[in-house]
Design an enzyme around this catalytic site. Structure first.
Site, PDB file in Angstrom:
ATOM      1  CG  HIS A   1      -0.226   0.018   2.555  1.00  0.00           C
ATOM      2  ND1 HIS A   1      -0.161  -1.057   3.395  1.00  0.00           N
ATOM      3  CD2 HIS A   1       0.452   1.017   3.176  1.00  0.00           C
ATOM      4  CE1 HIS A   1       0.527  -0.733   4.478  1.00  0.00           C
ATOM      5  NE2 HIS A   1       0.914   0.517   4.366  1.00  0.00           N
TER       6      HIS A   1
HETATM    7  P1  TYD Z   1      -2.140  -4.209   7.643  1.00  0.00           P
HETATM    8  O1  TYD Z   1      -2.414  -2.822   7.170  1.00  0.00           O
HETATM    9  O2  TYD Z   1      -2.593  -5.336   6.791  1.00  0.00           O
HETATM   10  O3  TYD Z   1      -0.586  -4.383   7.920  1.00  0.00           O
HETATM   11  P2  TYD Z   1       0.657  -4.337   6.891  1.00  0.00           P
HETATM   12  O4  TYD Z   1       0.366  -3.243   5.914  1.00  0.00           O
HETATM   13  O5  TYD Z   1       1.823  -4.053   7.750  1.00  0.00           O
HETATM   14  O6  TYD Z   1       0.780  -5.659   6.236  1.00  0.00           O
HETATM   15  O7  TYD Z   1      -2.740  -4.347   9.109  1.00  0.00           O
HETATM   16  C1  TYD Z   1      -3.103  -5.567   9.688  1.00  0.00           C
HETATM   17  C2  TYD Z   1      -4.253  -5.327  10.675  1.00  0.00           C
HETATM   18  O8  TYD Z   1      -3.842  -4.542  11.779  1.00  0.00           O
HETATM   19  C3  TYD Z   1      -5.413  -4.617  10.042  1.00  0.00           C
HETATM   20  O9  TYD Z   1      -6.599  -5.198  10.561  1.00  0.00           O
HETATM   21  C4  TYD Z   1      -5.299  -3.203  10.520  1.00  0.00           C
HETATM   22  C5  TYD Z   1      -4.635  -3.361  11.864  1.00  0.00           C
HETATM   23  N1  TYD Z   1      -3.774  -2.246  12.264  1.00  0.00           N
HETATM   24  C6  TYD Z   1      -4.119  -1.489  13.360  1.00  0.00           C
HETATM   25  O10 TYD Z   1      -5.171  -1.697  14.004  1.00  0.00           O
HETATM   26  N2  TYD Z   1      -3.284  -0.477  13.748  1.00  0.00           N
HETATM   27  C7  TYD Z   1      -2.135  -0.214  13.082  1.00  0.00           C
HETATM   28  O11 TYD Z   1      -1.401   0.703  13.494  1.00  0.00           O
HETATM   29  C8  TYD Z   1      -1.794  -1.005  11.935  1.00  0.00           C
HETATM   30  C9  TYD Z   1      -0.526  -0.739  11.173  1.00  0.00           C
HETATM   31  C10 TYD Z   1      -2.639  -2.008  11.559  1.00  0.00           C
END
Ligand code: TYD
Length: 136
Positions: free
Chosen positions: A52
């Site tokens: 992303h």
């Molecule tokens: P995600 O955005 O998929 O992580 P990455 O981009 O690192 O692979 O996030 C995984 C899950 O965690 C999603 O349900 C959103 C949640 N999340 C939070 O609640 N707070 C945060 O600060 C982050 C980064 C993710």
């Protein structure tokens, strides 16, 4: 319209015969006020995370244990950066498509950010990223 910035930060290591210590302070070692910290660990080698970009968020990624590759794209420029040292941070701001891959078993990736989690700041669709990048 949106900023897109990517660069490495070298942190000061306050080492002595007991080992190493790194201190990170708001607006000094990190170029923003820290509102959030999260960390990623226990990631299997084949897993790709991230995928992303953001509209505005500023983040610094620090791999405090093990190693991880960060594939970053600004407009059509792709850069692969390996983070494998606790004294190096990777600053990522805004419209930078990023993927985290090749996590070692012992990898712990700490991320500090200038804002709380806000899904509306995410650009999770690659075509949307390309479109916004070309308009930027
Ligand atoms: P995600 O955005 O998929 O992580 P990455 O981009 O690192 O692979 O996030 C995984 C899950 O965690 C999603 O349900 C959103 C949640 N999340 C939070 O609640 N707070 C945060 O600060 C982050 C980064 C993710």
């Amino acid at each position: 319209m949106y900023e897109a910035k990517l660069y490495k930060i070298d942190f000061d290591v306050k080492g002595d015969d007991r080992g190493a210590l790194i201190a990170i302070e708001n607006s000094k070692d990190i170029p923003f006020d820290i509102k959030r910290l999260y960390y990623i660990y226990g990631t299997q080698e084949h897993v790709v995370r991230g995928k992303h970009a953001h509209k505005k968020l500023k983040q610094v990624l620090i791999c405090v244990s093990g190693s991880v590759d960060i594939k970053c794209q600004i407009k059509d420029q792709i850069e692969n950066i390996t983070l494998n040292s606790p004294n190096v941070g990777l600053y990522i701001e805004g419209l930078v498509w990023h993927e985290m891959l090749h996590f070692s078993n012992d990898a712990v990736l700490i991320v500090v950010a200038d804002n709380v989690y806000d899904e509306s700041d995410y650009i999770r669709n690659y075509d949307m990223f390309s479109k916004l990048s070309s308009e930027n």
